[in-house]
Design a protein around this motif. Sequence first.
Motif, PDB file in Angstrom:
ATOM      1  N   HIS A   1      48.161  62.472 -14.212  1.00  0.00           N
ATOM      2  CA  HIS A   1      47.722  62.980 -12.913  1.00  0.00           C
ATOM      3  C   HIS A   1      47.694  64.509 -12.913  1.00  0.00           C
ATOM      4  O   HIS A   1      46.748  65.122 -12.426  1.00  0.00           O
ATOM      5  N   ALA A   2      48.792  65.096 -13.452  1.00  0.00           N
ATOM      6  CA  ALA A   2      48.889  66.562 -13.459  1.00  0.00           C
ATOM      7  C   ALA A   2      47.753  67.161 -14.283  1.00  0.00           C
ATOM      8  O   ALA A   2      47.117  68.145 -13.880  1.00  0.00           O
TER       9      ALA A   2
ATOM     10  N   ASP B   1      55.856  53.811  -9.508  1.00  0.00           N
ATOM     11  CA  ASP B   1      56.333  54.756  -8.494  1.00  0.00           C
ATOM     12  C   ASP B   1      57.728  55.231  -8.898  1.00  0.00           C
ATOM     13  O   ASP B   1      58.664  54.433  -8.987  1.00  0.00           O
TER      14      ASP B   1
ATOM     15  N   SER C   1      52.075  58.378 -16.504  1.00  0.00           N
ATOM     16  CA  SER C   1      51.092  58.403 -15.419  1.00  0.00           C
ATOM     17  C   SER C   1      51.174  59.712 -14.632  1.00  0.00           C
ATOM     18  O   SER C   1      50.146  60.281 -14.246  1.00  0.00           O
ATOM     19  N   ALA C   2      52.416  60.252 -14.444  1.00  0.00           N
ATOM     20  CA  ALA C   2      52.563  61.530 -13.725  1.00  0.00           C
ATOM     21  C   ALA C   2      51.876  62.648 -14.512  1.00  0.00           C
ATOM     22  O   ALA C   2      51.199  63.514 -13.954  1.00  0.00           O
ATOM     23  N   ARG C   3      52.048  62.639 -15.837  1.00  0.00           N
ATOM     24  CA  ARG C   3      51.459  63.672 -16.681  1.00  0.00           C
ATOM     25  C   ARG C   3      49.925  63.606 -16.627  1.00  0.00           C
ATOM     26  O   ARG C   3      49.236  64.625 -16.521  1.00  0.00           O
TER      27      ARG C   3
ATOM     28  N   GLU D   1      44.867  65.941 -14.869  1.00  0.00           N
ATOM     29  CA  GLU D   1      43.599  65.775 -14.164  1.00  0.00           C
ATOM     30  C   GLU D   1      43.474  66.832 -13.064  1.00  0.00           C
ATOM     31  O   GLU D   1      42.440  67.486 -12.910  1.00  0.00           O
ATOM     32  N   ALA D   2      44.612  67.001 -12.318  1.00  0.00           N
ATOM     33  CA  ALA D   2      44.587  67.937 -11.187  1.00  0.00           C
ATOM     34  C   ALA D   2      44.437  69.383 -11.660  1.00  0.00           C
ATOM     35  O   ALA D   2      43.807  70.202 -10.992  1.00  0.00           O
TER      36      ALA D   2
END
Length: 348
Positions: free
Chosen positions: A88-89, A23, A84-86, A91-92
């Motif tokens: 997620h992006a 986080d 992990s943020a990348r 994937e989205a």
Amino acid sequence: MDLIERLDAIERDALASLGGTLDADALERWRLAVLGRRGSLAEAMKGVAVLAPSDRPRAGERANAAKQSLEAAYFSCLSSVKASARAHALEAERIDVTLPARARPTGSLHPVTMIRREVEQAFARLGFTSVEGPEVEWDHYNFTLLNIPPDHPARDTQDSFYVQGGTGEGGEMLLRTQTSPVQIRTMLAHKPPIRIIAPGRTYRNEATDASHEAMFTQVEGLCIDKNVTLADLRGTLTVVARALFGPHSEIRFRCGYFPFVEPGAEIDMTCHLCHGSGCRVCKRTGWIELGGAGMVHPRVLANVGIDPDEYSGWAFGCGLERFAMLRYGIEDIRLFYENDVRFLQQFA
Ligand code: FA5
């Protein structure tokens, strides 16, 4: 607790609380609490300076080692957070490259433009050049040099659109009522032999109906040379009519009057739908009217400095909307300029 034990505890507790956090906000709070200027490590390190000089090196070494290990843990966690943020992006925002592309709306040529181009191509094959003239014209070119007398009804404001305050050496200024002034401009600028067509917009102050518009398109034709006859005009128009409306097309002339030709004629073409036997489109006559024509009047040739004893020539003028109506089966001329996309899209 001595300082070394305190540093051991800070390092142990901080590593434990960091865990494997992914986080970003929690990680930032951890950094401020542990590695920040007022964080627990900085507070503990202040204690090194107040130790007895003999104890300082060991305590200092331990403090640096704790700092390095906590920073290493922080940066390793930070790179995991970013990864992990990348992920997620990605994937989205996943793009399905197998989806068909969205079609962009594209325009298409106006039916009158399409017919105009066909007419230009048909005449180009016979050696005619396509020329243009101004839509705002002097009455000198639109009427006077065309042998249209000053009291002719066509000059009336009820038939022509005059430009307010538009007077000059060419007389009064008006929206040209026909493409015939391009004949005059061409003959003034070029010596024979001349073979041109002049397509373009024309304007008349008249009530509109299914076959009349206040703005419409004409195509003018002009051929000046030695020994030119009406038979040449008929041959030329027959070739063009066949190119546009099919191999059965025939041309006939009926007597007609235009002040700038002598003799003058109305041009008819055999109906392209019934080939002359009579149908609804040709009003059971077998013939369709295309426009006006004739041999250029000797006075018009003299007006532009061409010797009528040496040269002769023919001219014609037809409505291009009428050609397009015949070709595409359109029953009302007003449809062309209403800008209804549903109508125009049919020609795409
Ligand atoms: C003329 O305009 C002459 N300048 C034609 C000409 C040229 C004769 C050279 C001799 C030598 P007219 O007014 O008949 O003639 O118009 C010619 C054609 O333009 C008509 O046959 C028709 O097809 C078209 N036309 C005329 N008025 C309108 C209108 N209001 N709306 C649509 N088309 C029209």
